[in-house]
Design an enzyme around this catalytic site. Structure first.
Site, PDB file in Angstrom:
ATOM      1  N   GLY A 240     -10.124  41.655 -84.136  1.00 38.31           N
ATOM      2  CA  GLY A 240      -9.120  41.134 -83.219  1.00 38.31           C
ATOM      3  C   GLY A 240      -8.860  39.656 -83.321  1.00 38.31           C
ATOM      4  O   GLY A 240      -8.319  39.057 -82.384  1.00 38.31           O
TER       5      GLY A 240
ATOM      6  N   ILE B 272     -17.407  43.959 -85.693  1.00 42.83           N
ATOM      7  CA  ILE B 272     -17.436  45.400 -85.869  1.00 42.83           C
ATOM      8  C   ILE B 272     -16.582  45.813 -87.067  1.00 42.83           C
ATOM      9  O   ILE B 272     -15.678  45.072 -87.463  1.00 42.83           O
ATOM     10  CB  ILE B 272     -16.875  46.128 -84.598  1.00 42.83           C
ATOM     11  CG1 ILE B 272     -15.450  45.674 -84.316  1.00 42.83           C
ATOM     12  CG2 ILE B 272     -17.755  45.950 -83.429  1.00 42.83           C
ATOM     13  CD1 ILE B 272     -14.718  46.420 -83.209  1.00 42.83           C
TER      14      ILE B 272
ATOM     15  N   GLY C 212     -10.116  54.992 -97.426  1.00 39.88           N
ATOM     16  CA  GLY C 212     -11.055  55.866 -98.141  1.00 39.88           C
ATOM     17  C   GLY C 212     -11.796  55.169 -99.266  1.00 39.88           C
ATOM     18  O   GLY C 212     -12.096  55.778-100.305  1.00 39.88           O
TER      19      GLY C 212
ATOM     20  N   CYS D 242     -18.091  52.891 -92.785  1.00 36.15           N
ATOM     21  CA  CYS D 242     -16.738  53.306 -93.153  1.00 36.15           C
ATOM     22  C   CYS D 242     -16.377  54.609 -92.435  1.00 36.15           C
ATOM     23  O   CYS D 242     -17.093  55.599 -92.561  1.00 36.15           O
ATOM     24  CB  CYS D 242     -16.593  53.503 -94.652  1.00 36.15           C
ATOM     25  SG  CYS D 242     -14.964  54.191 -95.055  1.00 36.15           S
TER      26      CYS D 242
ATOM     27  N   LYS E  21     -14.307  43.687-101.430  1.00 37.75           N
ATOM     28  CA  LYS E  21     -14.159  45.066-100.985  1.00 37.75           C
ATOM     29  C   LYS E  21     -15.492  45.772-101.212  1.00 37.75           C
ATOM     30  O   LYS E  21     -16.205  45.459-102.164  1.00 37.75           O
ATOM     31  CB  LYS E  21     -13.029  45.747-101.801  1.00 37.75           C
ATOM     32  CG  LYS E  21     -12.843  47.232-101.516  1.00 37.75           C
ATOM     33  CD  LYS E  21     -12.303  47.497-100.134  1.00 37.75           C
ATOM     34  CE  LYS E  21     -12.150  48.995 -99.865  1.00 37.75           C
ATOM     35  NZ  LYS E  21     -11.823  49.278 -98.448  1.00 37.75           N
TER      36      LYS E  21
HETATM   37  O1  DOR Z   1     -11.677  50.578 -91.727  1.00 36.51           O
HETATM   38  C1  DOR Z   1     -12.265  50.660 -92.797  1.00 36.51           C
HETATM   39  N1  DOR Z   1     -11.599  51.052 -93.909  1.00 36.51           N
HETATM   40  N2  DOR Z   1     -13.586  50.376 -92.871  1.00 36.51           N
HETATM   41  C2  DOR Z   1     -14.308  50.531 -94.001  1.00 36.51           C
HETATM   42  O2  DOR Z   1     -15.500  50.301 -93.993  1.00 36.51           O
HETATM   43  C3  DOR Z   1     -13.670  50.995 -95.227  1.00 36.51           C
HETATM   44  C4  DOR Z   1     -12.174  50.979 -95.200  1.00 36.51           C
HETATM   45  C5  DOR Z   1     -11.644  52.065 -96.107  1.00 36.51           C
HETATM   46  O3  DOR Z   1     -11.663  51.832 -97.344  1.00 36.51           O
HETATM   47  O4  DOR Z   1     -11.276  53.132 -95.642  1.00 36.51           O
END
Ligand code: DOR
Length: 312
Positions: free
Chosen positions: A251, A193, A72, A131, A45
């Site tokens: 996907g 992506i 988040g 993010c 993560k």
């Molecule tokens: O979709 C996402 N959710 N991409 C990210 O880089 C972080 C993650 C999140 O923790 O919100």
């Protein structure tokens, strides 16, 4: 003999599949579950300087065609992931792991990299520039000047393997402009992506959004995003120096999806939503499905077809 092995960022992997950051990688239990699966390796993560609780729940929802999330960036803090991976390296000599990191500004990115430099970590850093889910914080990857400034500062101080996780782009001029920036730096890879930011999924019966943060807006993953993911992988494959490799994410539910990502130029693929749905056992099915396609087509290695997409 059919092999799905690959080479990325100077390391060899006996399979071209791994988790996408954010899925099955929050803590040691999840990371070990991926470690002990058919996946080649894992990425953590995205670690921030301090641990974070993330956004209020519900913040993840599965739909018929994918997922929406607004996590988040909940995470245990970069020190946790650095410690875990540094130990795992000792337990599995010869294996290469990926550490995802994300700062909220350049100074934080550099502080995170300093921690990596000061640690025993010997793997690959994935700098998350995309993010979509931290309220008030735009996706860095859409600010081209800032990406350029970050990469310049990063490569002034950091000289080990590093890739970037990018948001999806949707305009040819953006592929051109971003590739021009990326080509200036000794990046190991780009990962395309991240989720498609700020989609909205709604429940018609209750006339309500399905996740709580940001009034229901969140990053879209899964089947919805494959054409956009393939376009980003291939657009960067066409434009990047050949020493910048590509990780394809978006996907992937079947071996056929992996075949398509590789045909578009990916050297490795990451699985997000489908891994969340099926768990790490998915890598067995994906490997068998990809090997079956390769057998049928007479390919023995992924290099036999990687990037060899035909045009009309
Ligand atoms: O979709 C996402 N959710 N991409 C990210 O880089 C972080 C993650 C999140 O923790 O919100």
């Amino acid at each position: 003999m059919i092999s799905t092995a690959t080479t990325l960022a100077g390391s060899n992997f006996d399979n071209c599949m791994m988790n996408a950051s954010g899925v099955y990688c929050m803590d040691s239990d999840e990371l070990l579950a991926v470690e002990n699966s058919k996946a080649a390796t894992f990425v953590t993560k995205s670690g921030t300087l301090q641990p974070r609780k993330g956004n209020p729940e519900p913040r993840y929802f599965e739909t018929e065609f994918g997922s929406i999330n607004s996590m988040g960036l909940p995470n245990n803090g970069v020190d946790y992931y650095l410690d875990f991976v540094s130990q795992d390296q000792i337990n599995h000599p010869g294996k290469t792991y990926f550490l995802s990191i994300t700062g909220f500004n350049l100074a934080e990115d550099l502080e995170l990299l300093q921690k990596v430099t000061d640690s025993d970590f010997a793997g690959v850093v994935e700098l998350n520039l995309s993010c979509p889910n931290v309220p008030g914080k735009p996706q860095t990857g859409y600010d081209f000047e800032t990406v350029d400034a970050i990469l310049k500062a990063v490569f002034d101080v950091y000289h080990k393997p590093l890739g970037v996780k990018l948001p999806p782009y949707f305009d040819i001029i953006h592929f051109d402009q971003m590739a021009e920036i990326l080509n200036k730096y000794p990046l190991s890879y780009v990962n395309s992506i991240n989720s498609i930011g700020n989609g909205l999924y709604i429940n018609d019966d209750t006339e309500t959004v399905v996740i709580k943060p940001k009034q229901g807006f969140g990053g879209i993953g899964g089947e919805y995003v494959k054409p956009t993911a393939l376009a980003n992988v291939h657009a960067f494959y066409q434009r990047l120096n050949k020493d910048i490799q590509i990780i394809g994410t978006g996907g992937i539910q079947t071996g056929k999806d992996i075949f398509e990502h590789i045909l578009c130029g990916a050297s490795m693929v990451q699985v997000g939503t489908a891994l969340m749905v099926e768990g790490p056992v998915i890598f067995e099915r994906l490997t068998a499905e990809l090997e079956a396609i390769m057998a049928e087509k007479g390919y023995s290695s992924i290099e036999d077809f990687r990037g060899k997409l035909n045009y009309l």
